[in-house]
Design an enzyme around this catalytic site. Structure first.
Site, PDB file in Angstrom:
ATOM      1  N   SER A 126       0.833  -1.202   0.000  1.00 31.15           N
ATOM      2  CA  SER A 126       0.000   0.000   0.000  1.00 31.15           C
ATOM      3  C   SER A 126       0.865   1.249   0.000  1.00 31.15           C
ATOM      4  CB  SER A 126      -0.861  -0.012   1.268  1.00 31.15           C
ATOM      5  OG  SER A 126      -1.439   1.241   1.498  1.00 31.15           O
ATOM      6  N   TYR A 150      -1.585  -1.135  10.935  1.00 35.68           N
ATOM      7  CA  TYR A 150      -1.889  -1.682   9.603  1.00 35.68           C
ATOM      8  C   TYR A 150      -0.731  -1.401   8.645  1.00 35.68           C
ATOM      9  CZ  TYR A 150      -3.613  -1.786   4.826  1.00 35.68           C
ATOM     10  OH  TYR A 150      -3.727  -2.013   3.468  1.00 35.68           O
ATOM     11  N   LYS A 154       2.177  -3.891   6.534  1.00 34.41           N
ATOM     12  CA  LYS A 154       2.516  -3.880   5.101  1.00 34.41           C
ATOM     13  C   LYS A 154       4.025  -3.785   4.933  1.00 34.41           C
ATOM     14  CE  LYS A 154      -1.393  -4.550   3.481  1.00 34.41           C
ATOM     15  NZ  LYS A 154      -1.644  -5.825   2.837  1.00 34.41           N
TER      16      LYS A 154
HETATM   17  P1  NAD Z   1     -10.830  -7.113   1.326  1.00 41.21           P
HETATM   18  O1  NAD Z   1     -11.012  -7.127   2.794  1.00 41.21           O
HETATM   19  O2  NAD Z   1     -12.014  -6.903   0.465  1.00 41.21           O
HETATM   20  O3  NAD Z   1     -10.117  -8.473   0.857  1.00 41.21           O
HETATM   21  C1  NAD Z   1      -9.250  -9.196   1.702  1.00 41.21           C
HETATM   22  C2  NAD Z   1      -9.763 -10.614   1.739  1.00 41.21           C
HETATM   23  O4  NAD Z   1      -8.910 -11.425   2.562  1.00 41.21           O
HETATM   24  C3  NAD Z   1     -11.162 -10.726   2.337  1.00 41.21           C
HETATM   25  O5  NAD Z   1     -11.985 -11.421   1.401  1.00 41.21           O
HETATM   26  C4  NAD Z   1     -10.980 -11.525   3.624  1.00 41.21           C
HETATM   27  O6  NAD Z   1     -12.085 -12.359   3.891  1.00 41.21           O
HETATM   28  C5  NAD Z   1      -9.718 -12.305   3.305  1.00 41.21           C
HETATM   29  N1  NAD Z   1      -8.905 -12.733   4.465  1.00 41.21           N
HETATM   30  C6  NAD Z   1      -8.460 -11.988   5.496  1.00 41.21           C
HETATM   31  N2  NAD Z   1      -7.703 -12.745   6.324  1.00 41.21           N
HETATM   32  C7  NAD Z   1      -7.672 -13.994   5.782  1.00 41.21           C
HETATM   33  C8  NAD Z   1      -7.041 -15.209   6.159  1.00 41.21           C
HETATM   34  N3  NAD Z   1      -6.308 -15.315   7.265  1.00 41.21           N
HETATM   35  N4  NAD Z   1      -7.223 -16.287   5.375  1.00 41.21           N
HETATM   36  C9  NAD Z   1      -7.986 -16.217   4.252  1.00 41.21           C
HETATM   37  N5  NAD Z   1      -8.584 -15.096   3.842  1.00 41.21           N
HETATM   38  C10 NAD Z   1      -8.429 -13.994   4.607  1.00 41.21           C
HETATM   39  O7  NAD Z   1      -9.699  -6.049   0.993  1.00 41.21           O
HETATM   40  P2  NAD Z   1      -9.198  -5.489  -0.408  1.00 41.21           P
HETATM   41  O8  NAD Z   1      -9.561  -4.067  -0.458  1.00 41.21           O
HETATM   42  O9  NAD Z   1      -9.600  -6.384  -1.501  1.00 41.21           O
HETATM   43  O10 NAD Z   1      -7.633  -5.557  -0.175  1.00 41.21           O
HETATM   44  C11 NAD Z   1      -6.849  -6.652  -0.603  1.00 41.21           C
HETATM   45  C12 NAD Z   1      -5.413  -6.438  -0.130  1.00 41.21           C
HETATM   46  O11 NAD Z   1      -4.927  -5.203  -0.640  1.00 41.21           O
HETATM   47  C13 NAD Z   1      -5.268  -6.347   1.394  1.00 41.21           C
HETATM   48  O12 NAD Z   1      -4.038  -6.972   1.746  1.00 41.21           O
HETATM   49  C14 NAD Z   1      -5.186  -4.863   1.635  1.00 41.21           C
HETATM   50  O13 NAD Z   1      -4.470  -4.562   2.823  1.00 41.21           O
HETATM   51  C15 NAD Z   1      -4.436  -4.387   0.411  1.00 41.21           C
HETATM   52  N6  NAD Z   1      -4.683  -2.971   0.089  1.00 41.21           N
HETATM   53  C16 NAD Z   1      -5.973  -2.534  -0.060  1.00 41.21           C
HETATM   54  C17 NAD Z   1      -6.222  -1.188  -0.339  1.00 41.21           C
HETATM   55  C18 NAD Z   1      -7.623  -0.683  -0.474  1.00 41.21           C
HETATM   56  O14 NAD Z   1      -7.827   0.527  -0.419  1.00 41.21           O
HETATM   57  N7  NAD Z   1      -8.638  -1.510  -0.675  1.00 41.21           N
HETATM   58  C19 NAD Z   1      -5.142  -0.310  -0.496  1.00 41.21           C
HETATM   59  C20 NAD Z   1      -3.849  -0.792  -0.365  1.00 41.21           C
HETATM   60  C21 NAD Z   1      -3.630  -2.127  -0.081  1.00 41.21           C
HETATM   61  C1  UD1 Z   2      -6.822   5.065   3.914  1.00 43.48           C
HETATM   62  C2  UD1 Z   2      -5.857   4.651   4.996  1.00 43.48           C
HETATM   63  C3  UD1 Z   2      -4.658   3.978   4.358  1.00 43.48           C
HETATM   64  C4  UD1 Z   2      -5.130   2.785   3.532  1.00 43.48           C
HETATM   65  C5  UD1 Z   2      -6.157   3.268   2.521  1.00 43.48           C
HETATM   66  C6  UD1 Z   2      -6.761   2.135   1.758  1.00 43.48           C
HETATM   67  C7  UD1 Z   2      -6.123   6.166   6.903  1.00 43.48           C
HETATM   68  C8  UD1 Z   2      -5.504   7.268   7.678  1.00 43.48           C
HETATM   69  N1  UD1 Z   2      -5.454   5.815   5.779  1.00 43.48           N
HETATM   70  O1  UD1 Z   2      -6.153   5.914   2.992  1.00 43.48           O
HETATM   71  O2  UD1 Z   2      -3.743   3.538   5.334  1.00 43.48           O
HETATM   72  O3  UD1 Z   2      -4.040   2.194   2.859  1.00 43.48           O
HETATM   73  O4  UD1 Z   2      -7.233   3.943   3.194  1.00 43.48           O
HETATM   74  O5  UD1 Z   2      -7.545   1.330   2.564  1.00 43.48           O
HETATM   75  O6  UD1 Z   2      -7.147   5.621   7.260  1.00 43.48           O
HETATM   76  N2  UD1 Z   2     -12.251  11.356   3.605  1.00 43.48           N
HETATM   77  C9  UD1 Z   2     -13.287  12.198   3.961  1.00 43.48           C
HETATM   78  N3  UD1 Z   2     -14.429  11.653   4.469  1.00 43.48           N
HETATM   79  C10 UD1 Z   2     -14.606  10.317   4.646  1.00 43.48           C
HETATM   80  C11 UD1 Z   2     -13.535   9.444   4.282  1.00 43.48           C
HETATM   81  C12 UD1 Z   2     -12.377  10.016   3.776  1.00 43.48           C
HETATM   82  O7  UD1 Z   2     -13.180  13.408   3.806  1.00 43.48           O
HETATM   83  O8  UD1 Z   2     -15.667   9.881   5.131  1.00 43.48           O
HETATM   84  C13 UD1 Z   2     -11.030  11.935   3.002  1.00 43.48           C
HETATM   85  C14 UD1 Z   2      -9.753  11.627   3.730  1.00 43.48           C
HETATM   86  O9  UD1 Z   2      -9.475  12.599   4.697  1.00 43.48           O
HETATM   87  C15 UD1 Z   2      -8.740  11.629   2.580  1.00 43.48           C
HETATM   88  C16 UD1 Z   2      -9.546  11.129   1.365  1.00 43.48           C
HETATM   89  O10 UD1 Z   2     -10.899  11.364   1.720  1.00 43.48           O
HETATM   90  O11 UD1 Z   2      -8.297  12.922   2.295  1.00 43.48           O
HETATM   91  C17 UD1 Z   2      -9.357   9.655   1.084  1.00 43.48           C
HETATM   92  O12 UD1 Z   2      -9.582   8.896   2.266  1.00 43.48           O
HETATM   93  P1  UD1 Z   2      -9.644   7.292   2.272  1.00 43.48           P
HETATM   94  O13 UD1 Z   2     -10.530   6.841   1.187  1.00 43.48           O
HETATM   95  O14 UD1 Z   2      -9.926   6.857   3.657  1.00 43.48           O
HETATM   96  O15 UD1 Z   2      -8.155   6.861   1.849  1.00 43.48           O
HETATM   97  P2  UD1 Z   2      -6.744   7.265   2.500  1.00 43.48           P
HETATM   98  O16 UD1 Z   2      -6.891   8.136   3.665  1.00 43.48           O
HETATM   99  O17 UD1 Z   2      -5.888   7.735   1.401  1.00 43.48           O
END
Ligand code: NAD
Ligand code: UD1
Length: 338
Positions: A126, A150, A154
């Site tokens: 991330s 969190y 990562k």
């Molecule tokens: P998500 O929660 O939708 O998907 C993660 C999946 O992993 C879920 O389906 C959950 O049931 C499964 N899971 C969790 N622990 C498990 C375990 N021990 N065994 C088997 N399954 C398990 O999240 P996502 O948004 O699809 O994210 C996927 C990956 O990308 C995560 O590692 C997350 O940290 C990373 N990531 C997500 C974002 C984002 O904004 N969505 C941003 C950066 C990184």
């Molecule tokens: C957040 C997490 C980051 C994670 C990412 C993806 C925090 C501090 N950071 O990132 O670690 O990798 O999600 O899961 O939680 N915002 C609003 N109102 C809301 C929600 C968000 O104004 O209800 C604003 C936030 O202040 C930010 C932007 O929208 O400026 C995006 O927020 P968000 O979608 O939560 O993503 P990140 O903060 O970038």
């Protein structure tokens, strides 16, 4: 024989879209997911959309016995490791839960993969690993540093995988640092389905749009950005899914790190306006205080992924807003009601 990828966490938001992209490109897909944050309905829909069948195991990746059984049942060519918990606030309240799950899933894979001759792993990292850096656009060479458990999981995963690959030269690792994944497959059949009150901006907006929540709270309008609200790099989840396919197709030996982002920063209010224009709806909002831990701006320099993976984002902010809205209006309660 099609190549087979094992997707841990493949029933989740990014995993399900990646499964769909891979199936459409003729790869075979095996999903292992414990459904702790997802629904098996996502995989049923991926199968319907692709006209193919992902094999699904409901299991915890940390269960070494089950993992061995899965690797024994399929000839796996590479693993994409999505599984993990991702809620920042919860990670502050329950850090051990995050360290246990997010680290031990990776350890279980590193222990098991070599027993079956599988030596390629793509890891979901991330942009949070850049911590509070404001050195935008962020390059992979930017120093890392995290501000919550969190984020630390990562970074620790990146370090564990790097140590492991250094000690085992046949093991190749690709680390993908996602910026802000948003949007949904244009079919509206699969999308982001957070449990409870959304922590992230886009799912909050979509829930306001369908009347599940009265208004959006904008966390701070006093940042040093053009309109005072936070700036982020929103990437369509279908572009992100294609980034995984490209990362697999172009996997190199050793450890390689790539930013997956669009390279463009958009403010909260810009996203709200784009959403309103794309969908002809109004998103009421109220400016409130800053959220602790937020940075003013974060967006990628995706040049390395553009060059080395031959990948770049194709979808616009308008596409993102249209597809997110389409998913939410077709599934106002997410997968629950299906
Ligand atoms: P998500 O929660 O939708 O998907 C993660 C999946 O992993 C879920 O389906 C959950 O049931 C499964 N899971 C969790 N622990 C498990 C375990 N021990 N065994 C088997 N399954 C398990 O999240 P996502 O948004 O699809 O994210 C996927 C990956 O990308 C995560 O590692 C997350 O940290 C990373 N990531 C997500 C974002 C984002 O904004 N969505 C941003 C950066 C990184
Ligand atoms: C957040 C997490 C980051 C994670 C990412 C993806 C925090 C501090 N950071 O990132 O670690 O990798 O999600 O899961 O939680 N915002 C609003 N109102 C809301 C929600 C968000 O104004 O209800 C604003 C936030 O202040 C930010 C932007 O929208 O400026 C995006 O927020 P968000 O979608 O939560 O993503 P990140 O903060 O970038």
């Amino acid at each position: 024989m099609p190549e087979t990828l094992l997707l841990t966490g493949g029933a989740g938001y990014i995993g399900s879209h990646t499964a769909l992209t891979l199936l459409r490109r003729g790869r075979d897909v095996v999903v292992v997911d414990d459904l702790s944050n997802s629904s098996a309905e996502s995989i049923r829909r991926v199968n319907r959309l692709s006209g193919r069948e992902a094999v699904f195991y409901e299991a915890d990746v940390r269960d070494r016995g089950k993992l061995k059984e899965i690797f024994a049942n399929h000839k796996i060519d590479a693993v994409i490791h999505f599984a993990g918990y991702k809620a920042v606030g919860e990670s502050v309240a329950e850090p051990l839960k995050y360290y246990q799950n997010n680290l031990d899933t990776t350890l279980a894979l590193c222990e098991t993969m070599p027993q079956f001759g599988v030596n390629r792993l793509i890891f979901s990292s991330s942009a949070t690993v850049y911590g509070t850096s404001q050195n935008v656009p962020l390059k992979e060479s930017e120093p890392t540093g995290c501000v919550n458990p969190y984020g630390r999981t990562k970074l620790m995963n990146e370090e564990i995988l790097t140590d492991y690959a250094n000690a085992n030269k046949e093991f190749a690792v690709t680390i993908l640092r996602y910026f802000n994944p948003v949007g949904a497959d244009p079919s509206g059949e699969i999308g982001e389905d957070p449990r409870g009150i959304p922590n992230n901006l886009m799912p909050y907006i979509t829930q306001v749009a369908v009347g599940r929540r009265p208004k959006l709270y904008v966390f701070g309008a006093d940042y040093p950005t053009p309109d005072g609200t936070g700036v982020r790099d929103y990437i369509h989840v279908a572009d992100l899914a294609e980034g995984h396919a490209a990362a697999y197709e172009r996997m190199k030996p050793g450890v390689n790190v790539y930013n997956l982002g669009s390279g463009a920063g958009h403010s909260v209010l810009e996203l709200v306006r784009a959403y309103e224009e794309a969908n002809g709806v109004e998103i009421p909002y109220e400016i409130t205080g800053r959220r602790p831990g937020d940075v003013a701006q974060s967006y990628a320099d995706p040049g390395k992924a553009n060059r080395e993976l031959n990948w770049k984002t194709k979808r616009t902010l308008r596409d993102i807003c249209r597809d997110a809205h389409n998913w939410q209006t077709r599934n106002p309660e997410g997968y629950q009601k299906s």
